[in-house]
Design a protein around this motif. Structure first.
Motif, PDB file in Angstrom:
ATOM      1  N   UNK A 259       5.037  -1.690 -14.408  1.00  8.09           N
ATOM      2  CA  UNK A 259       4.423  -3.304 -13.439  1.00  8.09           C
ATOM      3  C   UNK A 259       3.413  -3.072 -13.103  1.00  8.09           C
ATOM      4  N   UNK A 260       3.920  -2.233 -11.543  1.00  8.84           N
ATOM      5  CA  UNK A 260       3.278  -1.837 -10.586  1.00  8.84           C
ATOM      6  C   UNK A 260       2.147  -1.001 -11.254  1.00  8.84           C
ATOM      7  N   UNK A 261       2.158  -0.278 -12.061  1.00  7.42           N
ATOM      8  CA  UNK A 261       0.849   0.701 -12.313  1.00  7.42           C
ATOM      9  C   UNK A 261       0.279  -0.213 -13.159  1.00  7.42           C
ATOM     10  N   UNK A 262       0.307  -1.331 -13.118  1.00  9.21           N
ATOM     11  CA  UNK A 262      -0.714  -1.909 -14.307  1.00  9.21           C
ATOM     12  C   UNK A 262      -1.602  -3.060 -13.278  1.00  9.21           C
TER      13      UNK A 262
ATOM     14  N   UNK B 144      -1.179   3.967 -22.191  1.00  8.10           N
ATOM     15  CA  UNK B 144      -0.596   4.930 -22.134  1.00  8.10           C
ATOM     16  C   UNK B 144      -0.758   6.030 -21.179  1.00  8.10           C
ATOM     17  N   UNK B 145      -2.600   6.297 -21.326  1.00  8.38           N
ATOM     18  CA  UNK B 145      -2.951   6.921 -21.227  1.00  8.38           C
ATOM     19  C   UNK B 145      -3.623   6.564 -19.757  1.00  8.38           C
ATOM     20  N   UNK B 146      -3.963   5.237 -19.120  1.00  7.31           N
ATOM     21  CA  UNK B 146      -3.793   4.687 -17.849  1.00  7.31           C
ATOM     22  C   UNK B 146      -2.664   4.824 -17.208  1.00  7.31           C
TER      23      UNK B 146
ATOM     24  N   UNK C 267      -1.014   7.148 -17.667  1.00  8.28           N
ATOM     25  CA  UNK C 267      -0.457   8.265 -16.660  1.00  8.28           C
ATOM     26  C   UNK C 267      -1.195   9.042 -15.408  1.00  8.28           C
ATOM     27  N   UNK C 268      -1.841   8.104 -15.141  1.00 10.03           N
ATOM     28  CA  UNK C 268      -2.803   8.751 -13.809  1.00 10.03           C
ATOM     29  C   UNK C 268      -1.647   8.638 -12.551  1.00 10.03           C
ATOM     30  N   UNK C 269      -0.523   7.902 -13.176  1.00 14.57           N
ATOM     31  CA  UNK C 269       0.378   7.147 -11.498  1.00 14.57           C
ATOM     32  C   UNK C 269       0.791   8.362 -11.632  1.00 14.57           C
ATOM     33  N   UNK C 270       1.657   9.688 -10.822  1.00 10.90           N
ATOM     34  CA  UNK C 270       2.086  10.160 -11.270  1.00 10.90           C
ATOM     35  C   UNK C 270       3.664  10.147 -11.014  1.00 10.90           C
ATOM     36  N   UNK C 271       4.055   9.043 -10.357  1.00  8.62           N
ATOM     37  CA  UNK C 271       5.634   8.768 -10.204  1.00  8.62           C
ATOM     38  C   UNK C 271       6.182   8.770 -12.136  1.00  8.62           C
ATOM     39  N   UNK C 272       4.713   8.297 -11.975  1.00  2.00           N
ATOM     40  CA  UNK C 272       5.486   8.179 -14.489  1.00  2.00           C
ATOM     41  C   UNK C 272       5.260   8.640 -15.119  1.00  2.00           C
ATOM     42  N   UNK C 273       4.971   9.938 -14.592  1.00  2.98           N
ATOM     43  CA  UNK C 273       5.185  11.184 -15.613  1.00  2.98           C
ATOM     44  C   UNK C 273       6.799  12.579 -15.785  1.00  2.98           C
ATOM     45  N   UNK C 274       7.221  11.529 -15.514  1.00  2.88           N
ATOM     46  CA  UNK C 274       8.576  12.139 -15.313  1.00  2.88           C
ATOM     47  C   UNK C 274       9.853  10.935 -14.948  1.00  2.88           C
ATOM     48  N   UNK C 275      10.769  10.845 -15.441  1.00  2.15           N
ATOM     49  CA  UNK C 275      11.570   9.496 -14.827  1.00  2.15           C
ATOM     50  C   UNK C 275      12.331  10.076 -13.624  1.00  2.15           C
ATOM     51  N   UNK C 276      11.878   8.737 -12.283  1.00  2.00           N
ATOM     52  CA  UNK C 276      12.961   9.608 -11.744  1.00  2.00           C
ATOM     53  C   UNK C 276      13.983   9.005 -11.274  1.00  2.00           C
ATOM     54  N   UNK C 277      13.853   7.155 -11.562  1.00  2.00           N
ATOM     55  CA  UNK C 277      14.716   6.660 -11.029  1.00  2.00           C
ATOM     56  C   UNK C 277      16.292   6.079 -11.711  1.00  2.00           C
ATOM     57  N   UNK C 278      17.428   5.825 -11.300  1.00  2.00           N
ATOM     58  CA  UNK C 278      18.364   4.986 -11.434  1.00  2.00           C
ATOM     59  C   UNK C 278      18.521   4.092 -11.570  1.00  2.00           C
TER      60      UNK C 278
ATOM     61  N   UNK D 122       0.636  -1.186   0.458  1.00  2.00           N
ATOM     62  CA  UNK D 122       0.064  -0.230  -0.248  1.00  2.00           C
ATOM     63  C   UNK D 122       0.951   1.282  -0.077  1.00  2.00           C
ATOM     64  N   UNK D 123       2.301   1.197   0.695  1.00  2.00           N
ATOM     65  CA  UNK D 123       2.857   2.119   0.617  1.00  2.00           C
ATOM     66  C   UNK D 123       3.334   2.381  -1.008  1.00  2.00           C
ATOM     67  N   UNK D 124       3.890   1.360  -1.333  1.00  2.00           N
ATOM     68  CA  UNK D 124       4.578   1.653  -2.627  1.00  2.00           C
ATOM     69  C   UNK D 124       3.330   2.297  -3.838  1.00  2.00           C
ATOM     70  N   UNK D 125       2.375   1.938  -3.466  1.00  2.00           N
ATOM     71  CA  UNK D 125       0.950   2.277  -4.664  1.00  2.00           C
ATOM     72  C   UNK D 125       0.642   3.812  -3.921  1.00  2.00           C
ATOM     73  N   UNK D 126       0.616   4.364  -2.613  1.00  2.00           N
ATOM     74  CA  UNK D 126       0.932   6.041  -2.587  1.00  2.00           C
ATOM     75  C   UNK D 126       1.712   6.398  -3.309  1.00  2.00           C
ATOM     76  N   UNK D 127       3.185   6.224  -3.127  1.00  2.00           N
ATOM     77  CA  UNK D 127       4.001   6.587  -3.991  1.00  2.00           C
ATOM     78  C   UNK D 127       4.162   6.588  -5.880  1.00  2.00           C
ATOM     79  N   UNK D 128       3.251   5.592  -6.212  1.00  2.00           N
ATOM     80  CA  UNK D 128       3.278   5.607  -7.053  1.00  2.00           C
ATOM     81  C   UNK D 128       2.163   6.515  -7.705  1.00  2.00           C
TER      82      UNK D 128
END
Length: 258
Positions: free
Chosen positions: A244-247, A219-221, A223-234, A38-44
């Motif tokens: 995969x988590x967003x799906x 892609x529209x689906x 886009x509802x997850x803000x963590x995916x609207x920009x690339x933050x991952x190293x 649930x915490x990971x989904x919150x961040x996503x």
């Protein structure tokens, strides 16, 4: 406190068996797998930072630690596959699809992003997500590459990996950016038809193109997850795990009764 993307009991029951069973010995876990997920989904969903998770959620160190552990073990992708297979069976479809759609999406990268490239066509400095979806729009595979990698080159890498897993695929639809040698290569190496759906040069207004709208909706689906609207991952594997988590969350929300 309950957040909008916390899992309900039916949703959790559908995926709970995928997680490791508690060890018979050793220290007992302080936080349940459900709380951590649930915490990971919150961040996503919110696009926040690991260190700024709300205090009523498990500590960010624990959440991030389990997330990295699950990513390395392939657990998140396994849960995604399990959910997709369930949905396809409910829709009276075979587990392995025979048709798919491929496309890419360029996303701006933050200063913390581990890899990036400049997409001259989209004028975006960042990463490019290459995805393959079934005819329902459910994700089959994602591959994250620098944005300067051409669609055809990224498609070769993705298809080589995907067609080794989804051997039943016979036809894949794509836009004009994938035309050329890739069509012949896909047919010759894998015996799979790459069907190019081109936009009309004479169309005066927006037209929904056959098959291609399916992947655009996916892609529209995402886009509802803000963590995916920009690339933050190293790391690339982390960026792919977020998709995969967003799906997973999307499938749980849409197809599992509350």
């Amino acid at each position: 406190m309950r957040y909008t993307h916390d899992l309900t009991d039916p949703q959790w029951n559908l995926i709970s068996y995928c997680f490791p069973k508690p060890a018979a010995t050793g220290r007992r876990r302080k936080y349940s797998y459900r709380e951590l997920l649930n915490a990971i989904f919150y961040l996503l969903r919110t696009g926040g930072q690991w260190r700024n998770l709300p205090k009523d959620l498990p500590p960010w160190q624990s959440v991030y630690g389990y997330f990295r552990r699950w990513t390395k073990a392939g657990l998140l992708e396994h849960i995604h596959t399990h959910l997709r297979d369930q949905i396809r069976r409910v829709d009276y479809r075979k587990r392995q699809p025979s048709a798919a759609i491929i496309d890419s999406q360029s996303v701006k990268a933050s200063e913390s992003s581990g890899q990036r490239g400049y997409d001259a066509g989209k004028k975006i400095n960042g990463i490019k997500r290459h995805i393959l979806v079934d005819t329902m729009g459910l994700l089959l595979m994602v591959m994250v590459l620098p944005a300067n990698v051409q669609d055809r080159d990224g498609a070769r890498l993705l298809l080589k990996k995907a067609l080794a897993v989804y051997g039943r695929l016979q036809r894949i639809w794509a836009d004009g950016g994938y035309a050329g040698a890739l069509v012949e290569w896909t047919q010759r190496i894998f015996g799979c038809v790459l069907d190019i759906v081109k936009r009309s040069d004479t169309a005066a207004k927006f037209i929904v193109l056959p098959r291609r709208w399916v992947v655009e909706r996916t892609f529209g689906w995402l886009g509802r997850y803000r963590r995916l609207n920009r690339s933050y991952e190293r790391r690339t594997e982390v960026a792919e795990a977020m998709v995969y988590l967003a799906m997973c969350r999307l499938m749980l929300s849409r197809w599992v009764k509350h």
